[in-house]
Design a protein around this motif. Structure first.
Motif, PDB file in Angstrom:
ATOM      1  N   ILE A 156      78.247 -39.368 -25.456  1.00 15.43           N
ATOM      2  CA  ILE A 156      77.018 -38.576 -25.524  1.00 15.43           C
ATOM      3  C   ILE A 156      76.389 -38.679 -26.915  1.00 15.43           C
ATOM      4  O   ILE A 156      75.163 -38.839 -27.047  1.00 15.43           O
ATOM      5  CB  ILE A 156      77.303 -37.102 -25.166  1.00 15.43           C
ATOM      6  N   VAL A 157      77.195 -38.596 -27.946  1.00 21.38           N
ATOM      7  CA  VAL A 157      76.682 -38.707 -29.316  1.00 21.38           C
ATOM      8  C   VAL A 157      76.046 -40.077 -29.535  1.00 21.38           C
ATOM      9  O   VAL A 157      74.975 -40.205 -30.148  1.00 21.38           O
ATOM     10  CB  VAL A 157      77.807 -38.452 -30.336  1.00 21.38           C
ATOM     11  N   GLY A 158      76.691 -41.136 -29.027  1.00 18.99           N
ATOM     12  CA  GLY A 158      76.110 -42.471 -29.147  1.00 18.99           C
ATOM     13  C   GLY A 158      74.775 -42.576 -28.440  1.00 18.99           C
ATOM     14  O   GLY A 158      73.823 -43.180 -28.953  1.00 18.99           O
ATOM     15  N   GLY A 159      74.683 -41.984 -27.239  1.00 25.28           N
ATOM     16  CA  GLY A 159      73.409 -41.978 -26.521  1.00 25.28           C
ATOM     17  C   GLY A 159      72.330 -41.231 -27.270  1.00 25.28           C
ATOM     18  O   GLY A 159      71.165 -41.664 -27.323  1.00 25.28           O
ATOM     19  N   LEU A 160      72.695 -40.092 -27.875  1.00 21.74           N
ATOM     20  CA  LEU A 160      71.734 -39.330 -28.680  1.00 21.74           C
ATOM     21  C   LEU A 160      71.222 -40.160 -29.852  1.00 21.74           C
ATOM     22  O   LEU A 160      70.022 -40.163 -30.155  1.00 21.74           O
ATOM     23  CB  LEU A 160      72.396 -38.058 -29.221  1.00 21.74           C
TER      24      LEU A 160
END
Length: 450
Positions: free
Chosen positions: A316-320
């Protein structure tokens, strides 16, 4: 979900033609674009409750029927008001479909990895629809009539209902501990969702006092608080807001809403700028937008694959991060940098949608599947609708007013550039602030599921 994705984007690319055919104003165009998502957001929570009590398959089939009838009426609309009303019907049909689908996936795929893949495919279906939407809408407008932007849904949904035989294939299920049917909760949830968005649009509409628009936003906020308080005190709540005590679920829902808001708002503004300002045909505008929406479809499938090697939180952090970089590139590097910005923004958004959805559903107990599904899909619907409303209002405000109201050329020219810049800045700040919160979530239920 494929059809639902096209409904988000093919209507946007057709707006210049709809504006001319039905004499839509700038505010009516804004309502036409985002009332679909907002209507779905208003109805999702009550639909999930009804699906839990009376059967998810029944609600799904009802949603197909409502979506078919609404698409027919939208194509027959003689005025902007009738078109907007038909779009409301399309949103309601979508909400009924989603309310059934989320729970059906949850009870059909018990394993975490399989469920992640199922939600990834489900999200990719919506994203692929978004990718096809601009090109499909542009082709229908240029080579047929604008009515077919809506009528194209009818044969496709009939195929789902009759040839694929959804009524035979889908399993029926209910919740053994269903939520109670509470009219006051339904009203409060609708006010909390719909009134603030109407207030936001009022800020950009000539003739509506600013105090009235701000009052609408405040009334919606108060309704949201009253809704949450009422749920806490009900023996079996209409929507179990106590699920937000799980930090991974809560932060995933917020991240979904904000990310999809930026994606949909950007898609809305770019679509109209390409046609109104740059003079592209509807088909050419659809082709220009393919990198944005197609990358989102790829992200929806890539997210579950990354989760096999990384934790949900890190994916999720990478997608953000990708979404933030993409929005910044779009805002600061016009021209040659736009395909890169659109691809990066779409890829990050698709990853966040797929893994965020799985995080919300996986952290909730099995007996609260419908509640978690309502939270997840409300985040999708509200994020998408609010993003279009906020970025649209910013573009109208910074585009300036003419004596007869907002100017289309100014709104989708300088106004759009300013709106995208503001959105990029605030999303980058949001991503930086959200990262340590996401990484610090315990996800206890998620770890037990693993």
């Amino acid at each position: 979900m494929l059809v639902g994705g096209t409904d988000m984007t093919k209507v946007t690319v057709a707006l210049p033609t709809l504006n001319e055919a039905l004499s839509l104003g700038t505010i009516e165009s804004l309502w036409t674009a985002d009332i679909y998502a907002l209507a779905a957001g208003v109805v999702l929570v009550p639909a999930a409750v009804v699906a839990d009590r009376y059967g998810r398959k029944r609600i799904y089939l009802l949603g197909l029927g409502v979506a078919i009838v609404s698409a027919i009426l939208a194509g027959l609309a003689p005025t902007g008001a009738v078109l907007i009303a038909a779009r409301v019907g399309q949103g309601i049909g979508s909400a009924l479909l989603i309310a059934g689908t989320v729970a059906i996936i949850r009870v059909t795929f018990p394993g975490l990895q399989l469920r992640a893949l199922a939600y990834g495919v489900w999200t990719a279906g919506f994203s692929t629809g978004s990718a096809l939407g601009p090109l499909l809408g542009g082709g229908l407008v240029d080579f047929a009539q604008w009515q077919w932007v809506f009528w194209i849904n009818v044969p496709i949904l009939l195929v789902c209902l009759i040839l694929i035989a959804a009524w035979m294939i889908l399993p029926e299920s209910t919740n053994p501990d269903p939520p109670r049917l509470d009219g006051l909760s339904a009203v409060l949830s609708a006010v909390a969702v719909g009134v603030p968005i109407a207030g936001l649009k009022g800020l950009a509409q000539p003739g509506i006092p600013t105090w009235l628009a701000l009052t609408g936003i405040g009334v919606g906020a108060v309704a949201g608080v009253l809704f949450a308080v009422r749920q806490i005190h009900l023996p079996r709540p209409f929507l179990d807001v106590r699920l937000f005590a799980d930090r991974l679920l809560a932060v995933s829902a917020v991240v979904i809403a904000v990310t999809l808001g930026v994606f949909n708002g950007t898609l809305y503004l770019l679509t109209l700028r390409y046609q109104v300002v740059d003079g592209l045909s509807a088909v050419d505008a659809g082709i220009a937008l393919i990198p944005l929406a197609a990358a989102m479809a790829v992200g929806g499938l890539l997210g579950p694959l990354l989760q096999r090697r990384l934790t949900q939180k890190h994916v999720i952090v990478g997608g953000l991060a990708l979404t933030a970089v993409g929005s910044l590139v779009l805002a600061t590097m016009p021209g040659a940098g736009q395909p890169v910005g659109m691809t990066t923004l779409g890829l990050g958004s698709g990853i966040v949608m797929a893994i965020g959805a799985n995080a919300v559903m996986s952290t909730a107990p099995a007996e609260r599947t419908a509640d978690a599904g309502a939270i997840q899909e409300s985040a999708f619907a509200l994020g998408g609708g609010t993003g279009i409303a906020v970025l649209g209002v910013l573009a109208i405000h910074f585009g300036g007013q003419t004596p007869t109201g907002p100017s289309h050329e100014a709104t989708y020219g300088p106004g759009t550039e300013t709106a995208l810049g503001i959105a990029a800045f605030f999303f980058a700040c949001f991503a930086i602030a959200a990262t340590p919160i996401i990484l610090s979530t315990t996800g206890r239920r998620h770890l037990r599921a693993l």
